[in-house]
Design a protein around this motif. Structure first.
Motif, PDB file in Angstrom:
ATOM      1  N   GLY A  61       0.800  -1.210   0.000  1.00  0.00           N
ATOM      2  CA  GLY A  61       0.000   0.000   0.000  1.00  0.00           C
ATOM      3  C   GLY A  61       0.832   1.258   0.000  1.00  0.00           C
ATOM      4  N   GLY A  62       2.100   1.141  -0.374  1.00  0.00           N
ATOM      5  CA  GLY A  62       2.998   2.295  -0.427  1.00  0.00           C
ATOM      6  C   GLY A  62       3.789   2.529   0.842  1.00  0.00           C
ATOM      7  N   GLY A  63       3.547   1.737   1.868  1.00  0.00           N
ATOM      8  CA  GLY A  63       4.215   1.985   3.142  1.00  0.00           C
ATOM      9  C   GLY A  63       5.702   1.707   3.134  1.00  0.00           C
ATOM     10  N   LEU A  64       6.154   0.752   2.326  1.00  0.00           N
ATOM     11  CA  LEU A  64       7.571   0.383   2.312  1.00  0.00           C
ATOM     12  C   LEU A  64       8.362   1.100   1.209  1.00  0.00           C
ATOM     13  CD1 LEU A  64       7.216  -3.479   2.887  1.00  0.00           C
ATOM     14  CD2 LEU A  64       7.802  -1.728   4.577  1.00  0.00           C
ATOM     15  N   ILE A  65       7.674   1.805   0.331  1.00  0.00           N
ATOM     16  CA  ILE A  65       8.323   2.478  -0.792  1.00  0.00           C
ATOM     17  C   ILE A  65       8.590   3.938  -0.439  1.00  0.00           C
ATOM     18  CG2 ILE A  65       8.180   3.015  -3.250  1.00  0.00           C
ATOM     19  CD1 ILE A  65       8.317   0.030  -2.508  1.00  0.00           C
ATOM     20  N   LEU A  66       9.777   4.415  -0.782  1.00  0.00           N
ATOM     21  CA  LEU A  66      10.209   5.762  -0.408  1.00  0.00           C
ATOM     22  C   LEU A  66      10.594   6.576  -1.637  1.00  0.00           C
ATOM     23  CD1 LEU A  66      12.666   4.655   2.425  1.00  0.00           C
ATOM     24  CD2 LEU A  66      10.323   5.460   2.761  1.00  0.00           C
ATOM     25  N   SER A  67      10.222   7.839  -1.622  1.00  0.00           N
ATOM     26  CA  SER A  67      10.710   8.770  -2.640  1.00  0.00           C
ATOM     27  C   SER A  67      12.144   9.154  -2.282  1.00  0.00           C
ATOM     28  CB  SER A  67       9.831  10.024  -2.671  1.00  0.00           C
ATOM     29  OG  SER A  67      10.019  10.772  -1.472  1.00  0.00           O
ATOM     30  N   PRO A  68      12.893   9.762  -3.202  1.00  0.00           N
ATOM     31  CA  PRO A  68      14.253  10.200  -2.853  1.00  0.00           C
ATOM     32  C   PRO A  68      14.285  11.116  -1.636  1.00  0.00           C
ATOM     33  CG  PRO A  68      13.984  10.219  -5.225  1.00  0.00           C
ATOM     34  CD  PRO A  68      12.623   9.922  -4.651  1.00  0.00           C
ATOM     35  N   ASP A  69      13.313  12.016  -1.512  1.00  0.00           N
ATOM     36  CA  ASP A  69      13.290  12.931  -0.362  1.00  0.00           C
ATOM     37  C   ASP A  69      13.013  12.173   0.936  1.00  0.00           C
ATOM     38  OD1 ASP A  69      13.835  15.121  -1.939  1.00  0.00           O
ATOM     39  OD2 ASP A  69      11.739  15.740  -2.120  1.00  0.00           O
ATOM     40  N   GLU A  70      12.074  11.230   0.885  1.00  0.00           N
ATOM     41  CA  GLU A  70      11.760  10.440   2.076  1.00  0.00           C
ATOM     42  C   GLU A  70      12.949   9.572   2.473  1.00  0.00           C
ATOM     43  OE1 GLU A  70       6.928   9.892   1.430  1.00  0.00           O
ATOM     44  OE2 GLU A  70       8.353   8.529   0.438  1.00  0.00           O
ATOM     45  N   ALA A  71      13.620   9.027   1.471  1.00  0.00           N
ATOM     46  CA  ALA A  71      14.808   8.213   1.753  1.00  0.00           C
ATOM     47  C   ALA A  71      15.904   9.060   2.370  1.00  0.00           C
ATOM     48  CB  ALA A  71      15.306   7.576   0.458  1.00  0.00           C
ATOM     49  N   SER A  72      16.083  10.263   1.864  1.00  0.00           N
ATOM     50  CA  SER A  72      17.116  11.153   2.388  1.00  0.00           C
ATOM     51  C   SER A  72      16.850  11.498   3.851  1.00  0.00           C
ATOM     52  CB  SER A  72      17.169  12.434   1.548  1.00  0.00           C
ATOM     53  OG  SER A  72      18.150  13.314   2.017  1.00  0.00           O
ATOM     54  N   ALA A 119       7.929   3.214  12.111  1.00  0.00           N
ATOM     55  CA  ALA A 119       6.812   2.546  12.787  1.00  0.00           C
ATOM     56  C   ALA A 119       5.474   2.936  12.158  1.00  0.00           C
ATOM     57  CB  ALA A 119       6.828   2.877  14.273  1.00  0.00           C
ATOM     58  N   ALA A 120       5.321   4.220  11.818  1.00  0.00           N
ATOM     59  CA  ALA A 120       4.074   4.678  11.202  1.00  0.00           C
ATOM     60  C   ALA A 120       3.889   4.046   9.825  1.00  0.00           C
ATOM     61  CB  ALA A 120       4.089   6.205  11.078  1.00  0.00           C
ATOM     62  N   ARG A 121       4.977   3.889   9.106  1.00  0.00           N
ATOM     63  CA  ARG A 121       4.890   3.268   7.775  1.00  0.00           C
ATOM     64  C   ARG A 121       4.526   1.785   7.897  1.00  0.00           C
ATOM     65  NH1 ARG A 121       6.572   5.209   3.115  1.00  0.00           N
ATOM     66  NH2 ARG A 121       7.085   7.416   3.005  1.00  0.00           N
ATOM     67  N   ILE A 122       5.077   1.119   8.877  1.00  0.00           N
ATOM     68  CA  ILE A 122       4.771  -0.298   9.071  1.00  0.00           C
ATOM     69  C   ILE A 122       3.305  -0.472   9.458  1.00  0.00           C
ATOM     70  CG2 ILE A 122       5.298  -2.350  10.423  1.00  0.00           C
ATOM     71  CD1 ILE A 122       7.430  -1.415   8.330  1.00  0.00           C
ATOM     72  N   ASP A 123       2.770   0.448  10.276  1.00  0.00           N
ATOM     73  CA  ASP A 123       1.339   0.397  10.614  1.00  0.00           C
ATOM     74  C   ASP A 123       0.479   0.567   9.368  1.00  0.00           C
ATOM     75  OD1 ASP A 123       1.591  -0.085  13.311  1.00  0.00           O
ATOM     76  OD2 ASP A 123       1.567   2.042  13.884  1.00  0.00           O
ATOM     77  N   ARG A 124       0.943   1.399   8.464  1.00  0.00           N
ATOM     78  CA  ARG A 124       0.225   1.620   7.204  1.00  0.00           C
ATOM     79  C   ARG A 124       0.163   0.331   6.389  1.00  0.00           C
ATOM     80  NH1 ARG A 124       2.400   5.981   2.724  1.00  0.00           N
ATOM     81  NH2 ARG A 124       1.118   5.323   0.962  1.00  0.00           N
ATOM     82  N   VAL A 125       1.266  -0.398   6.382  1.00  0.00           N
ATOM     83  CA  VAL A 125       1.309  -1.681   5.660  1.00  0.00           C
ATOM     84  C   VAL A 125       0.367  -2.683   6.328  1.00  0.00           C
ATOM     85  CG1 VAL A 125       2.762  -3.606   4.923  1.00  0.00           C
ATOM     86  CG2 VAL A 125       3.687  -1.275   4.925  1.00  0.00           C
ATOM     87  N   ARG A 126       0.403  -2.741   7.651  1.00  0.00           N
ATOM     88  CA  ARG A 126      -0.450  -3.675   8.396  1.00  0.00           C
ATOM     89  C   ARG A 126      -1.923  -3.429   8.073  1.00  0.00           C
ATOM     90  NH1 ARG A 126       1.260  -2.502  12.942  1.00  0.00           N
ATOM     91  NH2 ARG A 126       2.653  -4.282  13.365  1.00  0.00           N
ATOM     92  N   THR A 127      -2.315  -2.160   8.058  1.00  0.00           N
ATOM     93  CA  THR A 127      -3.709  -1.813   7.767  1.00  0.00           C
ATOM     94  C   THR A 127      -4.076  -2.200   6.340  1.00  0.00           C
ATOM     95  OG1 THR A 127      -3.649   0.042   9.322  1.00  0.00           O
ATOM     96  CG2 THR A 127      -5.370   0.078   7.637  1.00  0.00           C
ATOM     97  N   PHE A 128      -3.214  -1.877   5.397  1.00  0.00           N
ATOM     98  CA  PHE A 128      -3.472  -2.191   3.985  1.00  0.00           C
ATOM     99  C   PHE A 128      -3.667  -3.687   3.782  1.00  0.00           C
ATOM    100  CE2 PHE A 128      -1.576  -3.690  -0.023  1.00  0.00           C
ATOM    101  CZ  PHE A 128      -2.430  -3.100  -0.941  1.00  0.00           C
TER     102      PHE A 128
END
Length: 328
Positions: A61-72, A119-128
């Motif tokens: 659901g996009g939780g594990l994927i990062l844009s260049p800015d998010e990765a930075s 942690a917030a991103r992992i919760d997003r994946v769990r919900t999806f």
């Protein structure tokens, strides 16, 4: 292709390519002067090459994927930086577009979850995943820090795009470091040495790919089971593997000379730098010599030998299969 059909006869047959008329003994279903064999998909390599598998699929659901800015932003935290990996599919690899992903080994989950952002991103994946009506996806909600499908290994590997432009003479193939994760839109041969890269980026392998591989419109549609696993490879001495390695590294070095340009630009037939073309010709000449002492002038000649090798390879397998069946 324009195909002329006639009743069966012994009169001459011809293949026409560009301005060449080539006499043929038998024209098979792949429009090659070879026996009427049909390439069957194989679940494992018949040629002694390392196994090739599809890349990893997030299902997140996009939780594990990062844009260049998010990765930075995440990389600025030394405790979390190691979980940020370059994440490439065919398009990103060829067009030079950076994309990133969170790659969290099971034994390092607590360290990763110490970051509120992670942690917030992992919760997003769990919900999806938990909201999915597909049982297999819903079950993955129990392990939301993992990719839905994981094939990545911590090793150098050869990357082959699943799709690429049919207008290129060569599919842009990569030799990648262990820190790169690829998506399910590309293939990886993990623990492959550079000589494997040389074989796959050669004119011989391209001829096989064009003949037996699929197409998406006019683009190449590569397959590990149909193209890679069935690609005939003659026995290779250690000395030849070394020569292939040198030729492979030359191609990779020349690419680095032109690092300001994407692979899409470097492999455009009208834009390909002369030094890169020469490096590929060196690979082609060396690989051709494995299959023919006289070399080749056309892909039709390459295919005739490849299909003959494939026919011999599959014929040799048949008695072995019968023996195994008899033992059972």
């Amino acid at each position: 292709a324009v195909i002329s059909l006639r009743t069966k006869s012994q009169s001459p047959k011809y293949l026409y390519t560009d301005d060449l008329q080539i006499a043929a003994t038998n024209i098979n279903g792949y429009l090659a002067d070879a026996a009427s064999v049909y390439v069957q998909k194989s679940s494992s390599p018949k040629n002694g090459l390392p196994a090739m598998s599809s890349g990893s699929m997030p299902l997140d659901g996009g939780g594990l994927i990062l844009s260049p800015d998010e990765a930075s932003e995440l990389k600025s935290d030394p405790a979390i930086a190691r979980f940020v990996r370059l994440f490439l599919g065919s398009d990103e690899f060829i067009k030079g577009r950076d994309r990133y992903a969170l790659w969290i080994p099971d034994d390092e989950k607590p360290a990763a979850l110490s970051s509120p952002i992670v942690a917030a991103r992992i919760d997003r994946v769990r919900t999806f995943r938990g909201e999915s009506k597909r049982v297999a996806t819903a079950d993955l909600a129990e392990v939301p820090w993992r990719f839905g499908y994981r094939s990545h290994k911590s090793a150098e590997f050869v990357l082959v795009p699943k799709t690429s432009s049919g207008g290129r003479e060569y599919i842009p193939i990569g030799y990648m470091g262990s820190g790169v994760v690829i998506s399910d839109l590309a293939f990886a041969a993990y623990e492959a040495e550079p000589w494997v890269f040389a074989l796959l980026t050669s004119a011989v392998h391209m001829a096989w790919t064009r003949a037996v591989g699929g197409r998406m419109k006019t683009d190449y549609r590569y397959s590990n089971t149909i193209v890679y696993n069935t690609f005939p490879v003659p026995p290779l001495s250690d000395a030849m593997k070394e020569r292939l390695t040198v030729a492979a590294l030359r191609v990779l070095d020349v690419r680095e000379y032109h690092c300001e340009r994407t692979l899409a630009e470097l492999y455009d037939p009208d834009l390909m730098p002369d030094d890169l073309r020469r490096a590929h010709i060196e690979v082609d000449t060396l690989v051709d010599s494995l299959y023919s002492k006289r070399g080749y002038e056309t892909d039709e000649q390459r295919l005739s030998d490849l299909f003959a090798m494939y026919e011999a390879m599959t014929a040799a397998e048949a008695p072995a299969k019968k023996t195994r069946s008899a033992r059972k």
